[in-house]
Scaffold this active site. Structure first.
Site, PDB file in Angstrom:
ATOM      1  N   GLU A  48       0.883  -1.170   0.000  1.00 21.62           N
ATOM      2  CA  GLU A  48       0.000   0.000   0.000  1.00 21.62           C
ATOM      3  C   GLU A  48       0.918   1.217   0.000  1.00 21.62           C
ATOM      4  O   GLU A  48       1.306   1.722   1.042  1.00 21.62           O
ATOM      5  CB  GLU A  48      -0.911  -0.020   1.227  1.00 21.62           C
ATOM      6  CG  GLU A  48      -1.987   1.061   1.227  1.00 21.62           C
ATOM      7  CD  GLU A  48      -1.486   2.395   1.739  1.00 21.62           C
ATOM      8  OE1 GLU A  48      -1.115   3.255   0.899  1.00 21.62           O
ATOM      9  OE2 GLU A  48      -1.453   2.584   2.962  1.00 21.62           O
ATOM     10  N   GLU A  57       4.152  12.155  -2.299  1.00 18.76           N
ATOM     11  CA  GLU A  57       4.643  11.483  -1.096  1.00 18.76           C
ATOM     12  C   GLU A  57       4.373   9.972  -1.148  1.00 18.76           C
ATOM     13  O   GLU A  57       4.160   9.336  -0.110  1.00 18.76           O
ATOM     14  CB  GLU A  57       4.032  12.094   0.171  1.00 18.76           C
ATOM     15  CG  GLU A  57       4.472  13.528   0.430  1.00 18.76           C
ATOM     16  CD  GLU A  57       3.950  14.079   1.746  1.00 18.76           C
ATOM     17  OE1 GLU A  57       3.049  13.450   2.338  1.00 18.76           O
ATOM     18  OE2 GLU A  57       4.435  15.131   2.156  1.00 18.76           O
TER      19      GLU A  57
END
Length: 263
Positions: A48, A57
């Site tokens: 993930e 990010e």
């Protein structure tokens, strides 16, 4: 630490004979050659890694490095496809309507300051599907099983999105975005209701672009149960919400007309 907690849970559930918890940054482990089981010995890589708007990010560079060093030839990366989408949003998706009537006062100075700041930033905020004023456009599709780090640097020359054709304009009256749920915060003061736009004549004002992503567990590796994790404003909200790119000034769209969004 998280690794110690994970090891404790693994042991508590009696699977420590087949589950190993490795602590450290993937890049450092790869540099040192500390890959349990050896290089290119794994069947599946699950991560993930997604950031806001997919790539902000995010940890995709790390996933690609792990994929190349750890997976067997033909091994599965899950999810294996990621796509970036855009659409236009209406004034209702912004903070502006809240300040139209607060305890009976209009606050245009606050609205102007907020609009100026929003135009400088990528704003992470949830958008309702009802506040989207255009169709959706696909910006980029990434094949996570084959892509390289260089593929994360791209531009989309043009994406065509048009005013919605499903009868939704995106600027319909919505008390939930107003102070006090449309009652002027106190319920004691309430401006006259805004006129309902003539859907056939009034332009649709697009205040910016909303960005979101989907990640797919496709039939390539999940033949029996393919699935898609979506962060679309038209779906149930996730912690990624959506990313809003505000225009300095709204753009008028002719209902059912076209709108081009470039690089």
């Amino acid at each position: 630490p998280m690794a110690a907690c994970a090891r404790a849970n693994v042991a508590h559930n009696g699977v420590d004979d087949r589950v190993s918890v490795v602590q450290g940054k993937v890049e450092e482990l790869l540099r040192k050659g500390d890959i349990p089981g050896g290089a290119n010995s794994y069947d599946v890589l699950v991560s993930e890694w997604m950031g806001y708007g997919l790539l902000f990010e995010s940890m995709l560079d790390t996933v690609i490095a792990a994929r190349d060093a750890m997976l067997k030839p033909g091994g599965a990366v899950l999810p294996d496809v990621a796509t970036i989408h855009v659409a236009g949003f209406s004034r209702n998706a912004t903070s502006q309507p809240f300040w139209d009537d607060v305890y009976g006062f209009e606050m245009p100075a606050v609205q102007a300051d907020l609009a100026e700041e929003a135009a400088k930033l990528a704003v992470v905020h949830g958008v309702k599907g009802a506040h989207v004023c255009t169709t959706d456009g696909l910006v980029k599709s990434l094949d996570l099983a084959t892509m390289t780090v260089l593929d994360t640097e791209f531009s989309s020359e043009e994406v065509l999105i048009t005013a919605r054709t499903d009868g939704v304009r995106g600027d319909e009256n919505d008390d939930s975005v107003k102070a006090g749920g449309g009652r002027g915060a106190t319920g004691l003061t309430q401006r006259s209701a805004d006129p309902v736009p003539d859907h056939d004549a009034e332009p649709i004002m697009c205040h910016g672009i909303v960005v979101w992503f989907d990640t797919a567990f496709s039939e390539r590796f999940c033949k029996e149960a393919p699935a898609v994790l979506t962060t679309s404003p038209h779906a149930e909200r996730t912690h990624w919400a959506q990313t809003l790119l505000h225009f300095p000034e709204p753009v008028a769209l002719v209902p059912h007309g076209s709108f081009w969004w470039g690089k």
